[in-house]
Enzyme design. Structure first.
Site, PDB file in Angstrom:
ATOM      1  N   GLU A 254       5.735 -23.728  10.685  1.00 31.34           N
ATOM      2  CA  GLU A 254       5.059 -22.486  10.295  1.00 31.34           C
ATOM      3  C   GLU A 254       4.711 -21.772  11.598  1.00 31.34           C
ATOM      4  O   GLU A 254       3.791 -22.174  12.303  1.00 31.34           O
ATOM      5  CB  GLU A 254       3.819 -22.844   9.464  1.00 31.34           C
ATOM      6  CG  GLU A 254       3.398 -21.749   8.531  1.00 31.34           C
ATOM      7  CD  GLU A 254       2.358 -20.859   9.147  1.00 31.34           C
ATOM      8  OE1 GLU A 254       2.767 -19.827   9.733  1.00 31.34           O
ATOM      9  OE2 GLU A 254       1.174 -21.178   9.052  1.00 31.34           O
ATOM     10  N   CYS A 288      -1.689 -15.899  11.889  1.00 28.02           N
ATOM     11  CA  CYS A 288      -0.241 -15.694  11.953  1.00 28.02           C
ATOM     12  C   CYS A 288       0.161 -14.598  10.974  1.00 28.02           C
ATOM     13  O   CYS A 288       1.255 -14.044  11.080  1.00 28.02           O
ATOM     14  CB  CYS A 288       0.510 -16.990  11.705  1.00 28.02           C
ATOM     15  SG  CYS A 288       0.030 -17.774  10.204  1.00 28.02           S
TER      16      CYS A 288
HETATM   17  C1  UN1 Z   1      -2.501 -18.850   9.638  1.00 27.66           C
HETATM   18  O1  UN1 Z   1      -2.901 -17.880  10.278  1.00 27.66           O
HETATM   19  O2  UN1 Z   1      -1.843 -19.766  10.217  1.00 27.66           O
HETATM   20  O3  UN1 Z   1      -2.987 -15.865   4.542  1.00 27.66           O
HETATM   21  C2  UN1 Z   1      -2.800 -19.098   8.218  1.00 27.66           C
HETATM   22  C3  UN1 Z   1      -3.893 -15.992   5.381  1.00 27.66           C
HETATM   23  C4  UN1 Z   1      -4.677 -17.291   5.399  1.00 27.66           C
HETATM   24  C5  UN1 Z   1      -3.943 -18.342   6.140  1.00 27.66           C
HETATM   25  C6  UN1 Z   1      -3.441 -17.932   7.505  1.00 27.66           C
HETATM   26  N1  UN1 Z   1      -4.924 -17.706   4.033  1.00 27.66           N
HETATM   27  O4  UN1 Z   1      -4.177 -15.104   6.171  1.00 27.66           O
END
Ligand code: UN1
Length: 521
Positions: A254, A288
């Protein structure tokens, strides 16, 4: 925090080991606040963690899935009972606002709740055989020892996305949490231990990526782990992919994103401006899924930017324990330095900065709506919006992971989709429009693994598939029923009760048809 032994580097059930290489964990909103001092697991300790996980695997895989799910149920209940305390540790250790930290912890509770009942499913199929007195079945089988490496921005939710389904499916685990959040990881591990996770099933190794993380990657080459999960940068993900590929393993990767948010000419601009602000500056842009490229239809561009900048000017920045701030500090000094470097290297003369000032917030250069204590004691940065970005600019396709996003202009849905898809990443995305034809085309053509219609690029729910395409991952998906494919392998079983050797395809006894029969014309 008195119960954390100084220099703790390896935690496995009742086994606690320390090391001499020390790693203090500090509050990024106030670096004088040292939460605890952890150690860095040595290569020998990492190997020991994998060996313990291997030894525990035989028994854990034979533990009935509903019994394994009982541990997950207790884990979820324990997190719930400690939600506020754990959320406060998250905020103190990595600086996300307390409201978001509660969301991070809640996402782990949701994940446990989802997988508790999955322990009573993990369905296989009964499949009809082409032979009489023969039965066919499929079973999900666990893979083995799972090595998990996670980032510091979602220190509870993201580890739970891996660890909960991995354990539920019968794997054992060695986890290296981010060096930015060892205390959160310590309590995560303790809660899992208190939930009854047997000795050796779950093992945590603390330390830096460059030392402990590398030692864990070396165990792949040594054949000590069977599955790897990694959340972090694309560059490291590519390396992990190469190492795993040599062992014919498929890791769950990921990786980064450069997430687009499009505002079409018919959009509810108030809603879109709120969504863009949150996508870009929530968690100080360190998700992310954070906004990378804001793509505005030329017809609403100026009106929209005025609304957006008005919202940005009203944001409160500062103490992450404050309930009303938009964002707090960067996760650590490294994240702040990287952000400052991006400002220096990626912004070009033809760009226009819609925000001023930019860079680090200090006592001398404070944010107008500053909330809290001394900004010099923490790693706080101004929000930055860069206008006039073109597809050939490095900033268009570089993940920046800070309170920074670009503005681009489009004249049509085709152009918007082209810009949204052109960065090489494909994690999250969003469009604001009420036109069904736009929505249909967007859903069909966007390459991102996740998309929102009239909502932010961030905030995926815990039971939909999470993951990306292109530079954002290798197609693996976390969460919901989809992640079970990461942690199990299908076994096909043929059970012949006929007492004779029945040859499939050759002695099937298909009934012959008269295929020359035609209707009169
Ligand atoms: C991440 O930044 O690795 O969808 C995960 C989202 C959160 C998870 C982010 N529920 O922004």
């Amino acid at each position: 925090m008195q119960d954390v032994p100084k220099g703790l580097s390896f935690l496995s059930g009742s086994l606690h080991e320390t090391s001499t290489e020390l790693l203090p964990t500090t509050n990024p909103a106030n670096v004088k606040d040292i939460l605890a001092t952890f150690g860095c697991a040595t290569s020998a300790q990492v190997d020991m963690a994998c060996t313990r996980a291997r030894e525990a695997f035989g028994k854990w895989r034979r533990t009935p899935a509903p019994v394994r799910a009982g541990v997950i149920q207790s884990f979820g209940r324990l997190i719930e009972a400690n939600k506020e305390a754990l959320s406060r540790i998250v905020t103190r250790e990595m600086g996300k606002p307390i409201k978001e930290a509660r969301g991070d912890v809640q996402e782990a509770i949701d994940t446990c709740n989802f997988f508790v009942s999955e322990g009573r499913r993990l369905y296989g199929m009964t499949v009809p055989s082409e032979m009489p007195r023969k039965e066919l079945y499929t079973y999900r089988r666990p893979i083995g020892v799972f090595a998990c490496i996670t980032a510091g921005n979602f220190p509870v939710a993201v580890p739970s996305w891996y660890i909960v389904p991995a354990l539920l499916s019968g794997n054992t685990c060695v986890w290296k949490p981010s060096a930015d959040v060892p205390l959160t990881a310590y309590y995560f591990t303790q809660l899992l231990n208190k939930a009854g996770c047997p000795e050796g099933v779950f093992n945590t190794v603390f330390g830096r990526g460059g030392s402990t993380g590398e030692a864990l990657l070396a165990t792949i080459e040594k054949g000590m782990v069977d599955k790897v999960g990694f959340t972090g940068s694309t560059a490291v993900g590519q390396r992990i992919g190469e190492i795993c590929g040599r062992r014919l393993q498929v890791p769950c990767l990921e990786l980064g994103g450069k997430n687009p948010l499009v505002v079409m000419e018919d959009a509810n601009l108030e809603l879109a401006a709120t969504g863009a602000c949150w996508s870009g500056f929530g968690t100080a842009g360190q998700r992310c899924t954070s906004l990378g490229n804001l793509i505005l239809h030329e017809k609403i561009r100026d009106r929209f930017l005025k609304m957006l900048l008005d919202k940005v000017a009203r944001m409160q920045i500062g103490d992450p324990m404050n309930e009303s701030i938009t964002y707090g500090p960067m996760i650590s000094e490294t994240f702040m330095r990287d952000h400052l470097t991006h400002l220096e290297t990626l912004i070009q003369p033809h760009h226009t900065l819609l925000t001023d000032p930019n860079g680090r917030i200090t006592g001398k250069r404070k944010w107008k709506n500053w909330v809290g204590g001394d900004p010099d004691a923490g790693y706080f940065c101004f929000p930055t919006i860069v206008d006039g970005v073109r597809p050939e600019d490095a900033i268009y396709s570089t993940e920046t992971f800070g309170p920074l996003f670009n503005v681009m202009t489009c004249r049509s849905i085709d152009e918007a989709i082209g810009l949204a898809n052109g960065t090489g990443y494909g994690l999250s995305s969003a469009i604001y429009t009420d036109t069904p034809a736009y929505i249909y085309q967007w859903k069909e053509e966007i390459v991102a693994g996740m998309t929102s219609i009239n909502n932010s690029t961030t905030g995926a729910e815990a039971h939909l598939p999470f993951g990306g395409n292109g530079k954002s991952g290798n197609g693996a998906r976390q969460s919901g029923v989809w992640v079970i494919d990461q942690f199990t392998r299908w076994q096909a079983v043929n059970w012949d009760l006929s007492g004779t050797l029945q040859l499939a395809q050759m002695e099937t006894g298909y009934i012959e048809a008269d295929l020359h029969y035609t209707l009169p014309t």
